[in-house]
Motif scaffolding. Structure first.
Motif, PDB file in Angstrom:
ATOM      1  N   HIS A 208       0.814  -1.384  -0.168  1.00  0.00           N
ATOM      2  CA  HIS A 208       0.296   0.073   0.007  1.00  0.00           C
ATOM      3  C   HIS A 208       0.805   1.118  -0.051  1.00  0.00           C
ATOM      4  O   HIS A 208       0.470   2.550  -0.422  1.00  0.00           O
ATOM      5  CB  HIS A 208      -1.041   0.110   1.476  1.00  0.00           C
ATOM      6  CG  HIS A 208      -2.137  -0.903   1.095  1.00  0.00           C
ATOM      7  ND1 HIS A 208      -3.019  -1.208   1.749  1.00  0.00           N
ATOM      8  CD2 HIS A 208      -2.535  -1.623   0.516  1.00  0.00           C
ATOM      9  CE1 HIS A 208      -3.797  -1.805   1.115  1.00  0.00           C
ATOM     10  NE2 HIS A 208      -3.617  -3.116   0.411  1.00  0.00           N
TER      11      HIS A 208
ATOM     12  N   TYR B 239      -6.089   5.501  -2.923  1.00  0.00           N
ATOM     13  CA  TYR B 239      -6.877   4.570  -3.185  1.00  0.00           C
ATOM     14  C   TYR B 239      -7.681   4.137  -4.291  1.00  0.00           C
ATOM     15  O   TYR B 239      -9.389   5.329  -4.037  1.00  0.00           O
ATOM     16  CB  TYR B 239      -7.628   3.385  -2.281  1.00  0.00           C
ATOM     17  CG  TYR B 239      -6.566   3.294  -0.905  1.00  0.00           C
ATOM     18  CD1 TYR B 239      -6.143   1.999  -0.232  1.00  0.00           C
ATOM     19  CD2 TYR B 239      -6.308   4.063   0.211  1.00  0.00           C
ATOM     20  CE1 TYR B 239      -5.540   1.626   0.500  1.00  0.00           C
ATOM     21  CE2 TYR B 239      -5.285   4.064   0.981  1.00  0.00           C
ATOM     22  CZ  TYR B 239      -5.022   2.114   1.100  1.00  0.00           C
ATOM     23  OH  TYR B 239      -3.555   2.429   2.384  1.00  0.00           O
TER      24      TYR B 239
ATOM     25  N   TYR C  35      -8.172  -4.190  -2.408  1.00  0.00           N
ATOM     26  CA  TYR C  35      -7.386  -3.908  -1.488  1.00  0.00           C
ATOM     27  C   TYR C  35      -7.509  -5.054   0.008  1.00  0.00           C
ATOM     28  O   TYR C  35      -8.758  -4.643   0.132  1.00  0.00           O
ATOM     29  CB  TYR C  35      -6.959  -2.402  -1.151  1.00  0.00           C
ATOM     30  CG  TYR C  35      -6.397  -1.739  -2.062  1.00  0.00           C
ATOM     31  CD1 TYR C  35      -4.937  -1.166  -2.362  1.00  0.00           C
ATOM     32  CD2 TYR C  35      -7.291  -0.434  -2.704  1.00  0.00           C
ATOM     33  CE1 TYR C  35      -4.916  -0.650  -3.480  1.00  0.00           C
ATOM     34  CE2 TYR C  35      -6.534   0.007  -4.221  1.00  0.00           C
ATOM     35  CZ  TYR C  35      -5.293   0.358  -4.190  1.00  0.00           C
ATOM     36  OH  TYR C  35      -4.938   0.285  -5.181  1.00  0.00           O
TER      37      TYR C  35
END
Length: 232
Positions: free
Chosen positions: A96, A221, A227
């Motif tokens: 991430h 995102y 995710y």
């Protein structure tokens, strides 16, 4: 659309303040909003892009084809005592903190007048292509920077998820961030490099479909990705 007025020569300071990382950008327009699009590594000088904002350049310099500085654009704003990116970006799914090699920087009307380049309207100018199709890359190669050129390439493959396009030959250094176009001038991808072990000898471009996703991202995102919940 005038292909001679698409590629924008730009540069950003590296961690060594006496050096500039030079590359290419271009303008897109989405729903009435205009963005400068380029490769993120021009702003970091790194092979892998991460959200460690202190290691990023603080501004980007835009030039004309005669190396005259047209404008400087800040890449960060101060928010609650911390740096906040003024640009849109995307996080990868495997890590991430690792980012796609792509940014979109919103521009004001004044900045658009200073840059004076044509804008690619999206999504109507997005293209599809097939293996073997002949393509054009608009860029500002290092050997002739800041002069822009158009080089011919062939689509030779893609990643399994079709998010990364493979072209031959590889693009010249300095063309990172330039638009990959079909022969009719439609936008297919954004050039960002080469040397991927999964595609040896191929040039690499992110699919232009990402340009619809980044402005809608939430802290990087993307809605098009799934995710896993961060572990830390």
């Amino acid at each position: 659309m005038n292909l001679d007025n698409i590629a924008i020569p730009l540069a950003a300071a590296t961690p060594n303040p006496d050096e500039l990382m030079a590359g290419t950008g271009f303008l897109v327009e989405i729903s009435g909003h205009s963005y400068l699009t380029t490769a993120a590594h021009i702003l970091t000088g790194a092979l892998a892009q991460r959200d460690h904002w202190s290691s990023w350049s603080k501004e980007i310099n835009i030039y004309d084809g005669h190396k005259n500085l047209l404008t400087r654009i800040s890449l960060f704003t101060e928010k609650e005592g911390a740096q906040s990116p003024a640009f849109h970006y995307g996080r990868t799914t495997d890590d991430h903190h690792r980012l796609l090699d792509l940014i979109m920087l919103p521009l004001t009307d004044r900045q658009l007048k200073e840059i004076k380049s044509d804008r690619i309207p999206l999504p109507e100018s997005l293209a599809t292509s097939q293996i073997g199709d002949s393509l054009l890359l608009a860029g500002c190669p290092r050997d002739s920077w800041p002069q822009s050129t158009e080089t011919e390439h062939t689509l030779i493959g893609a990643s399994p998820d079709h998010l990364v396009l493979h072209i031959a030959p590889e693009a010249q250094e300095g063309s990172s961030g330039g638009p990959l176009l079909t022969r009719s001038g439609k936008l297919l991808g954004i050039n960002y490099g080469a040397d991927n072990p999964l595609a040896p000898g191929a040039g690499l471009a992110l699919t232009a479909a990402f340009l619809r996703e980044l402005p809608q991202s939430n802290d990087g995102y993307l809605e098009c990705f799934t995710y896993e919940k961060p572990t830390n």
